[in-house]
Enzyme design. Sequence first.
Site, PDB file in Angstrom:
ATOM      1  N   GLU B  52       0.634  -1.051  -0.028  1.00  0.00           N
ATOM      2  CA  GLU B  52       0.059  -0.085  -0.111  1.00  0.00           C
ATOM      3  C   GLU B  52       0.905   1.280  -0.028  1.00  0.00           C
ATOM      4  O   GLU B  52       0.421   2.338  -0.669  1.00  0.00           O
ATOM      5  CB  GLU B  52      -1.129  -0.106   1.100  1.00  0.00           C
ATOM      6  N   PHE B 114     -11.270  -6.377  14.457  1.00  0.00           N
ATOM      7  CA  PHE B 114     -10.241  -7.040  13.642  1.00  0.00           C
ATOM      8  C   PHE B 114     -10.156  -6.054  12.521  1.00  0.00           C
ATOM      9  O   PHE B 114     -10.927  -5.675  11.759  1.00  0.00           O
ATOM     10  CB  PHE B 114     -10.864  -8.474  13.110  1.00  0.00           C
ATOM     11  N   GLN B 115      -8.740  -5.720  12.664  1.00  0.00           N
ATOM     12  CA  GLN B 115      -8.386  -4.523  11.254  1.00  0.00           C
ATOM     13  C   GLN B 115      -9.095  -3.403  11.472  1.00  0.00           C
ATOM     14  O   GLN B 115      -9.478  -2.626  10.218  1.00  0.00           O
ATOM     15  CB  GLN B 115      -8.377  -5.339   9.950  1.00  0.00           C
ATOM     16  N   LYS B 164     -17.873  -0.514   6.301  1.00  0.00           N
ATOM     17  CA  LYS B 164     -18.130  -1.655   5.285  1.00  0.00           C
ATOM     18  C   LYS B 164     -19.582  -1.708   5.133  1.00  0.00           C
ATOM     19  O   LYS B 164     -20.333  -1.854   4.091  1.00  0.00           O
ATOM     20  CB  LYS B 164     -17.747  -2.788   5.879  1.00  0.00           C
ATOM     21  N   MET B 471      23.900   9.072   1.357  1.00  0.00           N
ATOM     22  CA  MET B 471      23.606  10.605   1.794  1.00  0.00           C
ATOM     23  C   MET B 471      24.219  10.515   3.368  1.00  0.00           C
ATOM     24  O   MET B 471      24.849  11.409   3.648  1.00  0.00           O
ATOM     25  CB  MET B 471      22.527  10.972   1.574  1.00  0.00           C
TER      26      MET B 471
END
Lengths: 169, 562
Positions: B52, B114-115, B164, B471
């Site tokens: 993601e 959950f999640q 949802k 760097m």
Amino acid sequence: MKNRWIALYVENQVGVLAKVSGLFSAKSYNLQTLTVGTTEQEDVSRMTISVKADDVTFEQIKKQLNAMVEVIKVIDLTTIPIHMKEILYATVHGLDSVGKTEAFQIAEVFDRGGSVKICDIGGDTVLFECTLTENKNNELIALLKSRFKKVQIVRGGAVAVEAISRSNR
Amino acid sequence: MALNITGRKLFVKALKEEGVDTIFAYPGGMITDIVDELYKTEGIRVVLGRHEQALVHEAEGYARATGKTAVVLVTSGPGATNTITGIADAYYDSIPMVIFTGQVPLHLIGNDAFQEVDIVGMTRSITKFGVTVRNREDMGKLIKMGFQVASTGKPGPVLIDIPKDIQVTSGSPEYPDHVDIRGYHPNENVHIGQLKKAYRLLKNAKRPLILAGGGVRIAGAQKNLLEFATKMNIPVTTTIMGKGVMPEDSPLYIGNCGMHGRFAANKAVTECDVLFSIGTRFNDRITGELDEFAPKAQIVHVDIASASISRNVVVDVPVTADAKIALERLCEYAEAMDTKKWLCELKAWEKEHPLTMPKSKVGVCPQTICEGINEVFPKANIVTDVGQHQMWATQFIKLNEGQEFITSGGLGTMGFGFPAAIGASIGNPKKDVVLVTGDGGFQMNMQEMATAMTIGVSVVICLFNNSTLGMVRQMQQLFYGKRYEITDLSAEDGSYYPDFLKWAEGYQCKAIRVTDADGVVPALKEAKKNKGITLIDFIVSPDDLVLPMVKSGTPLGDMILK
């Protein structure tokens, strides 16, 4: 660094208070007090915010608040006539009868038309209920602490509104 | 009255009405209803990334290459949290983007389901606007708000969290054309009085300088900037985000200033008497020590966001305006100034310390690679990752008109480059895309090779492989007594993982290794012929430095030159 006051109209939505207060913590601005409540419009809340800041930082705070999508209007109350009150409860414990008398006398002296009263009393305890300005509340707290051993303080933030008459402050 | 439709159908309808033809998505439990709706939809390309974070960078590359608002769709919980770095990157570089996250059903919000995560809360400080849709009837209005806010004023990311159950609840099919937002009034005009004040200041200057940032590109004001600078004979320096807004072959362009800016450009900032800055927020990489920034100058600051003005640098003339509108107005009354003497001084500084690298002891000189890119890809969009290679690219890659320079300027996100290059190619498939990346940053999102190969984009990956985190190693070399702690990416016996050629083979992707200067141009030409992904593993010395360098927190005029 000076004390400054802002009134903020915001959308009355979940998370807006967190976003406003989050700005102060994220940018390390010194937030003193923040109160919030709804206005005559249910979907608009008004916040009263006091900050301690220099001129440049204060300008930035106003700009950053203005840039928020959820902020409808920012009003700088620092330089305009306002009415401002802060709610304060002070519980004084361990008083004998002399102490109680003194507590009532203090309430009477600080009272400005019902703005300070002893609203509750027990065996050795009195409870002050005050709606004074923030500064006047500071004075009262200082006095109570100097006169009594055990003082418990509960302060709400200040609420301010623009004065109708220009001479008021 | 039109029949009610589900939230998922309204979502697709909204995308179509916004003219969205491509979205960047990764599925998950709390977004499957919308994913299923997309299956039934024609005309919207759904790009599946492999992570993601990379997905958001892909969307950023797409937005930066096309100027369109990019759309990201991910699930709740880890899907949402994985986007955070990308969202922050988009926020700091003002990229228009709407991120849709799935969320657990309304009745489970706050239950540690959950999640479930409070993604709106987590991203509050890195989004322009964020909201959880709590009522199906508000969904159309909130999505419209999201697109409006993301793309107007100072653009930025907006996050819309859709539970949802909202996705499957029926409600109004209406998707508004416009939403009035009480607290949002992006600045569209310019205060002419302030602009004239700025002009008068410039006109009376002996050593005027324009500092142009990424805001000029966002406003599409490149031509106006050139016209204004040319009419008035004022030299122009740019920020990293502003690279490319002024043609590099213009005699008035003096290169980037800042931490790794050109000697002449940093001297110009230090010596100018009026600094006309436009579309930049004076990042500390540009200013160096703030108290010493442009010490002899009165400063004009033109920016669309008034909150950006006088935040870092206190300015003399603030102008809140869109860069294009401001420059158009200024061009109306701009008159030529006599700046010959000042331009001669700048030329002398350039001659005193021209921008060039010493020959590398090992491998290929980074300057040679950049010059090879200039020769073989004069029209390509250039994307960079973050690190030494990014600075070499800003120093040595010359941009022509129509070329975009896509880089992570504000957040400096390692891992940005490769997915952003994929997104840029998706957005503009007719244009060559050259990615300049390092072996450190590339490894942070190299899984996206699968995305690139699967969807068939064309990117030339120029991997500046010095086996180190260059760097930071450079800082260790210059400021920490060469104590190279955790910057060497090799094993103790010198082995290096992966062997990028063998790794590329696993993806069935063309890969070339170049170890000397003679191999640079042939490899780039071969890559140009190859439609698809070509990885060129350029072996670069870990001791090559990016110079000039201004040590963080020191004045811009104090440059390390050798």
